[in-house]
Design a protein around this motif. Structure first.
Motif, PDB file in Angstrom:
ATOM      1  N   ILE A 144      45.300 -71.291 -62.922  1.00 19.17           N
ATOM      2  CA  ILE A 144      45.048 -72.007 -61.670  1.00 19.17           C
ATOM      3  C   ILE A 144      45.506 -73.458 -61.778  1.00 19.17           C
ATOM      4  O   ILE A 144      46.176 -73.987 -60.884  1.00 19.17           O
ATOM      5  N   PHE A 145      45.159 -74.103 -62.889  1.00 22.18           N
ATOM      6  CA  PHE A 145      45.559 -75.502 -63.064  1.00 22.18           C
ATOM      7  C   PHE A 145      47.080 -75.632 -63.104  1.00 22.18           C
ATOM      8  O   PHE A 145      47.655 -76.529 -62.476  1.00 22.18           O
ATOM      9  N   ARG A 146      47.719 -74.722 -63.820  1.00 17.82           N
ATOM     10  CA  ARG A 146      49.184 -74.758 -63.899  1.00 17.82           C
ATOM     11  C   ARG A 146      49.800 -74.540 -62.518  1.00 17.82           C
ATOM     12  O   ARG A 146      50.752 -75.230 -62.131  1.00 17.82           O
ATOM     13  N   GLY A 147      49.251 -73.589 -61.779  1.00 16.66           N
ATOM     14  CA  GLY A 147      49.768 -73.333 -60.442  1.00 16.66           C
ATOM     15  C   GLY A 147      49.603 -74.522 -59.519  1.00 16.66           C
ATOM     16  O   GLY A 147      50.500 -74.835 -58.722  1.00 16.66           O
ATOM     17  N   MET A 148      48.466 -75.198 -59.613  1.00 15.58           N
ATOM     18  CA  MET A 148      48.246 -76.391 -58.795  1.00 15.58           C
ATOM     19  C   MET A 148      49.277 -77.467 -59.106  1.00 15.58           C
ATOM     20  O   MET A 148      49.837 -78.089 -58.194  1.00 15.58           O
ATOM     21  N   MET A 149      49.519 -77.692 -60.392  1.00 16.08           N
ATOM     22  CA  MET A 149      50.464 -78.730 -60.779  1.00 16.08           C
ATOM     23  C   MET A 149      51.889 -78.394 -60.324  1.00 16.08           C
ATOM     24  O   MET A 149      52.643 -79.272 -59.902  1.00 16.08           O
ATOM     25  N   LEU A 150      52.250 -77.120 -60.405  1.00 15.00           N
ATOM     26  CA  LEU A 150      53.595 -76.719 -59.994  1.00 15.00           C
ATOM     27  C   LEU A 150      53.764 -76.806 -58.479  1.00 15.00           C
ATOM     28  O   LEU A 150      54.735 -77.386 -57.980  1.00 15.00           O
ATOM     29  N   LEU A 151      52.839 -76.223 -57.739  1.00  5.01           N
ATOM     30  CA  LEU A 151      52.945 -76.270 -56.283  1.00  5.01           C
ATOM     31  C   LEU A 151      52.848 -77.699 -55.766  1.00  5.01           C
ATOM     32  O   LEU A 151      53.526 -78.071 -54.802  1.00  5.01           O
ATOM     33  N   GLY A 152      52.013 -78.494 -56.408  1.00 10.70           N
ATOM     34  CA  GLY A 152      51.865 -79.885 -55.985  1.00 10.70           C
ATOM     35  C   GLY A 152      53.131 -80.694 -56.149  1.00 10.70           C
ATOM     36  O   GLY A 152      53.297 -81.732 -55.501  1.00 10.70           O
ATOM     37  N   ARG A 153      54.047 -80.216 -57.003  1.00 12.05           N
ATOM     38  CA  ARG A 153      55.333 -80.883 -57.201  1.00 12.05           C
ATOM     39  C   ARG A 153      56.464 -80.161 -56.476  1.00 12.05           C
ATOM     40  O   ARG A 153      57.630 -80.467 -56.704  1.00 12.05           O
ATOM     41  N   GLY A 154      56.116 -79.187 -55.638  1.00 14.99           N
ATOM     42  CA  GLY A 154      57.144 -78.484 -54.887  1.00 14.99           C
ATOM     43  C   GLY A 154      57.815 -77.362 -55.647  1.00 14.99           C
ATOM     44  O   GLY A 154      58.929 -76.967 -55.298  1.00 14.99           O
ATOM     45  N   ARG A 155      57.147 -76.807 -56.652  1.00 15.43           N
ATOM     46  CA  ARG A 155      57.699 -75.712 -57.448  1.00 15.43           C
ATOM     47  C   ARG A 155      57.152 -74.379 -56.943  1.00 15.43           C
ATOM     48  O   ARG A 155      55.948 -74.123 -57.018  1.00 15.43           O
ATOM     49  N   ARG A 156      58.026 -73.520 -56.460  1.00 12.29           N
ATOM     50  CA  ARG A 156      57.615 -72.240 -55.900  1.00 12.29           C
ATOM     51  C   ARG A 156      56.966 -71.316 -56.927  1.00 12.29           C
ATOM     52  O   ARG A 156      56.105 -70.501 -56.583  1.00 12.29           O
ATOM     53  N   ASP A 157      57.392 -71.412 -58.185  1.00 13.70           N
ATOM     54  CA  ASP A 157      56.873 -70.493 -59.191  1.00 13.70           C
ATOM     55  C   ASP A 157      55.390 -70.707 -59.473  1.00 13.70           C
ATOM     56  O   ASP A 157      54.762 -69.886 -60.137  1.00 13.70           O
ATOM     57  N   GLY A 158      54.821 -71.781 -58.958  1.00 17.21           N
ATOM     58  CA  GLY A 158      53.392 -71.990 -59.133  1.00 17.21           C
ATOM     59  C   GLY A 158      52.546 -70.942 -58.437  1.00 17.21           C
ATOM     60  O   GLY A 158      51.408 -70.688 -58.838  1.00 17.21           O
ATOM     61  N   MET A 159      53.094 -70.299 -57.402  1.00 15.25           N
ATOM     62  CA  MET A 159      52.319 -69.305 -56.666  1.00 15.25           C
ATOM     63  C   MET A 159      51.945 -68.113 -57.540  1.00 15.25           C
ATOM     64  O   MET A 159      50.892 -67.493 -57.352  1.00 15.25           O
ATOM     65  N   SER A 160      52.777 -67.781 -58.509  1.00 15.52           N
ATOM     66  CA  SER A 160      52.505 -66.623 -59.363  1.00 15.52           C
ATOM     67  C   SER A 160      51.347 -66.861 -60.324  1.00 15.52           C
ATOM     68  O   SER A 160      50.914 -65.927 -61.006  1.00 15.52           O
ATOM     69  N   CYS A 161      50.833 -68.071 -60.378  1.00 18.11           N
ATOM     70  CA  CYS A 161      49.737 -68.391 -61.293  1.00 18.11           C
ATOM     71  C   CYS A 161      48.365 -68.051 -60.721  1.00 18.11           C
ATOM     72  O   CYS A 161      47.360 -68.175 -61.423  1.00 18.11           O
ATOM     73  N   PHE A 162      48.320 -67.640 -59.465  1.00 20.90           N
ATOM     74  CA  PHE A 162      47.037 -67.373 -58.810  1.00 20.90           C
ATOM     75  C   PHE A 162      46.802 -65.872 -58.691  1.00 20.90           C
ATOM     76  O   PHE A 162      47.738 -65.073 -58.678  1.00 20.90           O
ATOM     77  N   GLY A 163      45.533 -65.509 -58.587  1.00 22.05           N
ATOM     78  CA  GLY A 163      45.168 -64.108 -58.454  1.00 22.05           C
ATOM     79  C   GLY A 163      45.547 -63.548 -57.097  1.00 22.05           C
ATOM     80  O   GLY A 163      45.777 -64.286 -56.134  1.00 22.05           O
ATOM     81  N   THR A 164      45.580 -62.226 -57.023  1.00 21.04           N
ATOM     82  CA  THR A 164      46.036 -61.552 -55.806  1.00 21.04           C
ATOM     83  C   THR A 164      44.939 -60.727 -55.142  1.00 21.04           C
ATOM     84  O   THR A 164      45.231 -59.935 -54.250  1.00 21.04           O
ATOM     85  N   THR A 165      43.705 -60.898 -55.560  1.00 22.36           N
ATOM     86  CA  THR A 165      42.614 -60.070 -55.057  1.00 22.36           C
ATOM     87  C   THR A 165      41.669 -60.889 -54.185  1.00 22.36           C
ATOM     88  O   THR A 165      41.672 -62.129 -54.244  1.00 22.36           O
ATOM     89  N   PRO A 166      40.833 -60.218 -53.389  1.00 21.29           N
ATOM     90  CA  PRO A 166      39.807 -60.951 -52.631  1.00 21.29           C
ATOM     91  C   PRO A 166      38.875 -61.762 -53.524  1.00 21.29           C
ATOM     92  O   PRO A 166      38.376 -62.814 -53.106  1.00 21.29           O
ATOM     93  N   ASP A 167      38.640 -61.284 -54.750  1.00 28.61           N
ATOM     94  CA  ASP A 167      37.794 -62.049 -55.672  1.00 28.61           C
ATOM     95  C   ASP A 167      38.410 -63.407 -55.998  1.00 28.61           C
ATOM     96  O   ASP A 167      37.687 -64.386 -56.223  1.00 28.61           O
ATOM     97  N   ALA A 168      39.739 -63.478 -56.030  1.00 25.53           N
ATOM     98  CA  ALA A 168      40.401 -64.759 -56.283  1.00 25.53           C
ATOM     99  C   ALA A 168      40.131 -65.740 -55.148  1.00 25.53           C
ATOM    100  O   ALA A 168      39.955 -66.944 -55.379  1.00 25.53           O
ATOM    101  N   VAL A 169      40.086 -65.226 -53.923  1.00 24.92           N
ATOM    102  CA  VAL A 169      39.773 -66.077 -52.775  1.00 24.92           C
ATOM    103  C   VAL A 169      38.327 -66.561 -52.853  1.00 24.92           C
ATOM    104  O   VAL A 169      38.035 -67.743 -52.628  1.00 24.92           O
ATOM    105  N   LEU A 170      37.421 -65.659 -53.186  1.00 22.25           N
ATOM    106  CA  LEU A 170      36.011 -66.035 -53.289  1.00 22.25           C
ATOM    107  C   LEU A 170      35.796 -67.063 -54.395  1.00 22.25           C
ATOM    108  O   LEU A 170      34.999 -67.998 -54.244  1.00 22.25           O
ATOM    109  N   ALA A 171      36.509 -66.894 -55.512  1.00 17.37           N
ATOM    110  CA  ALA A 171      36.380 -67.857 -56.610  1.00 17.37           C
ATOM    111  C   ALA A 171      36.887 -69.233 -56.192  1.00 17.37           C
ATOM    112  O   ALA A 171      36.315 -70.264 -56.579  1.00 17.37           O
TER     113      ALA A 171
END
Length: 212
Positions: free
Chosen positions: A19-46
């Motif tokens: 999650i931290f890595r994804g935040m840092m990548l997306l925050g700098r305009g890096r598309r590959d940061g999206m793959s660092c996050f979960g894909t389930t409803p539990d990820a949204v709840l977390a």
């Protein structure tokens, strides 16, 4: 392709490190940061849990300080601020056939919102160091708010475009829809009793409720 022996393993998607890595990548305009996050409803709840926890703590403190109808209206409105983007973007994702992508997008969007706080702290330091000594606090505050607002809009647009696989204009529509919904809720809140006007808190304007 395998990673080299000296390269540290990448954190698992949805883990704290991921999650931290994804935040840092997306925050700098890096598309590959999206793959660092979960894909389930539990990820949204977390991702939603810290916001709900802060809302609960803030609500208790607000009522403890001033147990009034106005305080209750503030608490309800703050909950609407938390949930409106979640509900609205889910409906748009369904409309555009992107429902399968929505959990990862929403998890990323919720976590990346915390980046605005880091940007605010960085902007305060930069503006304090670069602004001439004679510049008033009001001008400094306006510049700071402008920087934060612009970054927040861009980040919301970018995460929506990448996370939901949208074109530039549809991603812009997501941003405008969220902003319009929040403005509509603000208008409703100010019209209905006890007439809480959220923009007075945002702009630190004197309130007509005074000593209530």
């Amino acid at each position: 392709m395998t990673q080299g022996r000296g390269a540290p393993p990448r954190p698992m998607p949805g883990s704290a490190g991921g999650i931290f890595r994804g935040m840092m990548l997306l925050g700098r305009g890096r598309r590959d940061g999206m793959s660092c996050f979960g894909t389930t409803p539990d990820a949204v709840l977390a991702a939603l849990a810290p916001r709900v926890a802060l809302w609960l703590v803030g609500g208790v403190l607000t009522l403890a300080q001033a147990p009034t109808m106005l305080s209750a209206a503030k608490i309800v409105f703050s909950l609407c601020l938390v949930l409106t983007p979640v509900v609205l973007t889910h409906q748009l994702a369904r409309l555009w056939g992107r429902e399968a992508l929505w959990p990862r997008y929403m998890a990323a969007a919720l976590w990346c919102d915390w980046l605005v706080l880091f940007v605010m702290l960085a902007a305060v330091g930069v503006i304090a160091g670069l602004m001439p000594a004679g510049v008033s606090m009001m001008h400094s505050a306006l510049l700071l708010n402008g920087v934060i607002f612009a970054y927040n809009l861009w980040l919301t647009w970018f995460v929506a475009r990448v996370g939901l696989a949208l074109g530039a204009w549809r991603a812009l529509l997501v941003v405008l829809a969220i902003a319009a919904a929040i403005m509509a809720l603000s208008g409703i809140s100010s019209v209905l009793p006890p007439h809480y006007a959220p923009w007075q808190d945002f702009l630190a304007l004197p309130s007509a409720h005074g000593g209530r």
